[in-house]
Design an enzyme around this catalytic site. Structure first.
Site, short mmCIF file in Angstrom:
data_model
loop_
_atom_site.label_atom_id
_atom_site.label_comp_id
_atom_site.label_asym_id
_atom_site.label_seq_id
_atom_site.Cartn_x
_atom_site.Cartn_y
_atom_site.Cartn_z
N ILE A 477 0.84 -1.21 0.00
CA ILE A 477 0.00 0.00 0.00
C ILE A 477 0.87 1.26 0.00
CG2 ILE A 477 -1.95 -1.21 1.05
CD1 ILE A 477 -1.26 0.08 3.73
N GLY A 478 2.07 1.09 -0.56
CA GLY A 478 3.03 2.18 -0.60
C GLY A 478 4.14 2.00 0.42
N LEU A 638 14.43 -4.34 7.40
CA LEU A 638 14.63 -5.05 6.13
C LEU A 638 15.19 -4.14 5.06
CD1 LEU A 638 11.37 -7.19 5.97
CD2 LEU A 638 13.69 -8.04 6.30
N ASN A 639 14.76 -2.89 5.05
CA ASN A 639 15.19 -1.97 4.01
C ASN A 639 15.26 -0.58 4.62
OD1 ASN A 639 15.20 -0.02 1.88
ND2 ASN A 639 14.32 -1.52 0.47
N LYS A 641 15.74 2.26 3.41
CA LYS A 641 15.09 3.35 2.68
C LYS A 641 13.57 3.31 2.84
CE LYS A 641 16.51 5.27 -1.52
NZ LYS A 641 16.86 5.09 -2.95
N GLN A 646 8.65 5.14 5.70
CA GLN A 646 7.46 4.88 6.53
C GLN A 646 7.50 5.72 7.80
OE1 GLN A 646 4.64 2.46 6.25
NE2 GLN A 646 5.27 3.31 4.31
N GLY A 712 5.36 0.77 10.14
CA GLY A 712 4.33 1.53 9.42
C GLY A 712 3.52 2.45 10.31
N GLU A 713 3.38 2.09 11.57
CA GLU A 713 2.54 2.90 12.45
C GLU A 713 3.32 3.55 13.59
OE1 GLU A 713 -1.68 0.85 11.70
OE2 GLU A 713 -0.57 -0.03 13.34
MO1 MOS Z 1 -4.30 -0.28 10.02
S1 MOS Z 1 -4.81 1.53 10.69
O1 MOS Z 1 -4.41 -1.39 11.25
O2 MOS Z 1 -4.44 -0.54 8.42
#
Ligand code: MOS
Length: 752
Positions: A477-478, A638-639, A641, A646, A712-713
């Site tokens: 998702i990007g 892992l990466n 960049k 993120q 990601g979060e």
């Molecule tokens: Mo998420 S906000 O658990 O895609």
């Protein structure tokens, strides 16, 4: 089922080889396609024959019913193929009593005359061109009958109830300890309703070949959407192939799916031709999901030396009438600081608003905006440095469950961040540093976000050219999924990155849960690692059994894989040569990951520390973020960049939640007032000064076989609080009602 200790004991090339491509700043696998505009997003996919175009119509009331429908003029309009409302939409599977995030179930579109929120989709027009569909949509006449509505969160606090199945969590005796504490904080913070604002709206291209449906759509969870769509259409799961190859942002808002998917599929069947349907930006605001508003009361009690004795976060939030979604803004506090007496919980108000659901770091993103500012307030009261206060209250084990931490380097994040940022140059007294018309301030906050692993599968195939093809029903998702899967394949099989192909985003590939909860990289990657290890084994067995191979008869466990060559000491051949002789059609191995049976023995999180410098214009109330530094500990990266991207993306979103983002509800219509990206302000390049995210060298052996977690979060958790704390340090004003817009800041400055 395996256990974490099995993972710890077993070596693998990803864990062992620190010189390989894992962790490196490898460019995005699909980057060239994206920057040249040739990556086909769902709406752009070319169907096998010319498509028709659907346009959705949305309800203009918050609560009530559709009282009259007149579609005659629209149906007679040029190029129109069909107009559907609840009166004539084809039969669909029934909506369950409650939706559950992970259980597939029907999601019928245009379900009934009932209107549950402003912007609910109530009709669709399909025509030969988009323009004809739009023109005809304007001719559909819908009348609504309104019923009493509740849409303003703060007017309905007295209706708040405990979310079903939940109770407050208390440890010790919070009230007594708080009453007895010599130093206290007791304040309320408000966060507004927020929207995901993905660049790519929800969109679908659908077509049928006989009984078989193919849909390209934009979702985070492939298998969930595919199964739920089949159940909505009341057809066998295997009759639906769902693809989501490129997704222009999800952030939780595409965890489920919407009417574009269902109605494009139904209309394509009805018309016997492909159909495309996309949401408008306005429909994205109302017709998808949002992060609900919160009000969080934080109470902290401490000794004069700064030891927390009592801590409480109580959150009130809202969801739609038919949902149960709860923004768990208090939960993260259960793992963050030591305090013997603790109380946390949530209250839910049901409103006639659009559907509340997960948005990036659900819980932490809202909750850290209160606790991490309360800690700043407490530090000031105590005359302590905010970093030292946090370190003083660092728990040795999980403060609520007593479980050991899998690994916890929060203190190291804070210390290294302080050093790199120049935190010692902060003047602890607010309002002291002036540069022309700007007051300058430093702020910091801690970051925490849970770590999750879900079951997933994956397959790797090596062909006669030595090319590895990764197949997994996963999404990107990007975030960088394509890229990290390619890296894992290259690393495990010892081939150049250029010799790896990645196929994801297709329900016919080995299933993976998708992207969400920052579990994607660890979950998909762990299944990929297993596929890689299994393919290595399969290749090795063939090599030592092949009379024509220089490796014949060798010990298969000694085979090395490097640069496309397999070798046992000085005997070697190209991988492609072995495969061409033995498996000209290719050799495939499957891989799988499941959470370890004993994974629950540890408290497993990702951590970080944010440092921010802001400038505040005390005349206009403008705030500029000049410098942001985040130091994060999230297992093996892992990466570098894609992970950094993120994290900085999350940090920038934190700036939005602190300064600009929020949707106001119109009390009359129950609509969201800011319906586009001109009115709903997300930070842009010019809003962000210097920004850097640093990742500590860490391996979390308890997390999964590679020791990786997710990022990601994590980046958004705490970032906005650091901005708010920097504003206070700059000018001495606290605004506890986010976002901290110039009008609120000026009012707070005047009140000083
Ligand atoms: Mo998420 S906000 O658990 O895609």
């Amino acid at each position: 089922m395996s256990s974490v200790s099995d993972w710890e004991a077993t070596s693998n090339p990803v864990k062992e080889n620190r010189a390989g491509n894992i962790g490196k700043a490898v460019d995005r696998y699909e980057g060239p396609l994206k920057v040249t505009g040739t990556a086909p997003y769902a709406y752009e996919v070319e169907p096998p024959s010319p498509p028709a175009y659907g346009v959705l119509l949305s309800a203009s009331i918050a609560h009530g019913r559709i009282s009259n429908v007149d579609t005659a003029a629209a149906e007679a309009s040029p190029g129109v193929h069909l107009v559907w409302t609840y009166k004539n939409v084809p039969a669909q599977g029934p909506r369950p009593a409650r939706y559950d995030f992970f259980t597939p179930s029907p999601r019928p579109a245009l379900e009934s005359e009932r209107v549950h929120f402003f912007g609910q989709q109530v009709a669709i027009v399909v025509a030969d061109t988009l323009e004809n569909a739009q023109a005809a949509a304007a001719l559909v006449k819908l009348s609504f009958e309104t019923e009493p509505q509740s849409v303003i969160f703060h007017d309905h606090f007295d209706e708040a109830v405990q979310p079903p199945g939940e109770s407050d969590t208390e440890i010790g005796d919070f009230e007594a300890a708080f009453a007895a504490a010599p130093v206290k904080i007791d304040d309320n913070w408000r966060t507004p309703l927020q929207n995901h604002c993905q660049m790519e709206p929800c969109a679908t291209t659908a077509w049928w070949e006989g009984e078989q449906l193919t849909v390209h759509t934009s979702v985070q969870m492939v298998r969930f959407a595919q199964s739920s769509l089949a159940e909505t259409l009341m057809i066998p799961h295997k009759s639906v192939r769902l693809l989501t190859r490129y997704v222009g942002g999800g952030f939780g808002g595409k965890g489920s799916f919407y009417e574009d998917l269902v109605l494009a599929s139904l209309a394509a069947r009805e018309l016997g031709r492909p159909v495309k349907v996309a949401f408008s930006r306005q429909q994205m605001m109302h017709g998808t999901v949002h992060r609900p508003a919160t009000e969080v009361r934080v109470r902290l009690g401490a000794t004069a030396e700064g030891k927390l004795t009592a801590m409480s976060l109580m959150t009130t939030t809202h969801c739609d009438r038919r949902g149960n979604f709860t923004e768990h803004a208090s939960n993260f506090a259960r793992s963050l600081y030591a305090a013997p007496n603790r109380l946390t919980g949530h209250q839910l108000v049901r409103l006639d608003l659009p559907v509340a659901s997960a948005m990036r770091a659900p819980g932490e993103a809202s909750g850290t905006l209160s606790l991490e500012v309360a800690m700043d307030e407490l530090a000031e009261k105590l005359g302590m440095d905010p970093v030292e206060l946090r370190i003083l209250n660092e728990p040795p084990t999980d403060p609520e469950t007593g479980k050991p931490f899998s690994i916890r380097q929060l203190v190291r994040c804070m210390r290294e961040g302080a050093q790199l940022f120049g935190w010692d140059r902060r003047n602890p007294k607010p309002g002291q540093v002036r540069q022309g018309r700007w007051l300058i301030g430093f702020g910091m906050a801690a970051a925490i976000r849970g770590n999750f692993l879900l079951p997933a599968k994956c397959s790797f195939t090596v062909d006669a050219e030595g090319v590895i093809t990764v197949k997994q029903g996963m999404t990107d998702i990007g975030t960088g999924t394509y890229t990290v899967l390619a890296q894992i394949a290259a690393e495990t099989l010892g081939v150049p990155l250029g010799d790896v192909r990645v196929e994801i985003g297709d329900s016919e590939l080995p299933p993976a849960p998708g992207s969400g909860g920052q579990f994607g990289a660890a979950t998909a990657g762990s299944a990929a690692l297993d596929a890689g290890m299994n393919l290595r084994k399969a290749i090795a067995e063939i090599a030592v059994a092949d009379l024509a191979s220089p490796l014949f008869g060798g010990p298969s466990e000694d085979i090395t894989f490097q640069d496309g060559v397999i070798a046992i000491s000085n005997r070697s051949e190209r991988l492609s040569d072995l495969i061409r002789r033995n498996r000209p059609e290719g050799l495939t191995a499957e891989g799988e990951i499941r959470p370890a049976a004993d994974a629950g023995k540890w408290s497993s999180h990702t951590y970080g520390a944010h440092y921010v410098e802001v400038a505040v214009d005390t005349v206009t109330g403008e705030v500029r973020t000049r410098r942001m530094l985040g130091v994060f500990a999230a297992g093996r990266i892992l990466n570098w960049k894609t992970a950094r991207s993120q994290l900085t993306g999350g940090m920038i979103w934190g700036v939005g939640s602190a300064l600009t983002e929020g949707n106001s509800v119109d009390p009359h219509y129950g609509s969201l007032i800011n319906q586009d990206l001109a009115g709903y302000l997300v930070p842009v390049q010019a809003d962000i000064g210097e920004i850097e995210a640093i990742m500590l060298d860490e391996v979390d052996d308890k997390a999964n076989p590679m020791g990786i977690k997710g990022v990601g979060e994590l980046g958004i958790s705490g970032a906005g609080a650091a901005v708010a704390n920097a504003i206070y340090n700059a000018c001495g004003a606290r605004v506890r009602d986010y976002p901290i817009t110039p009008d609120k800041l000026l009012a707070a400055l005047e009140a000083l």
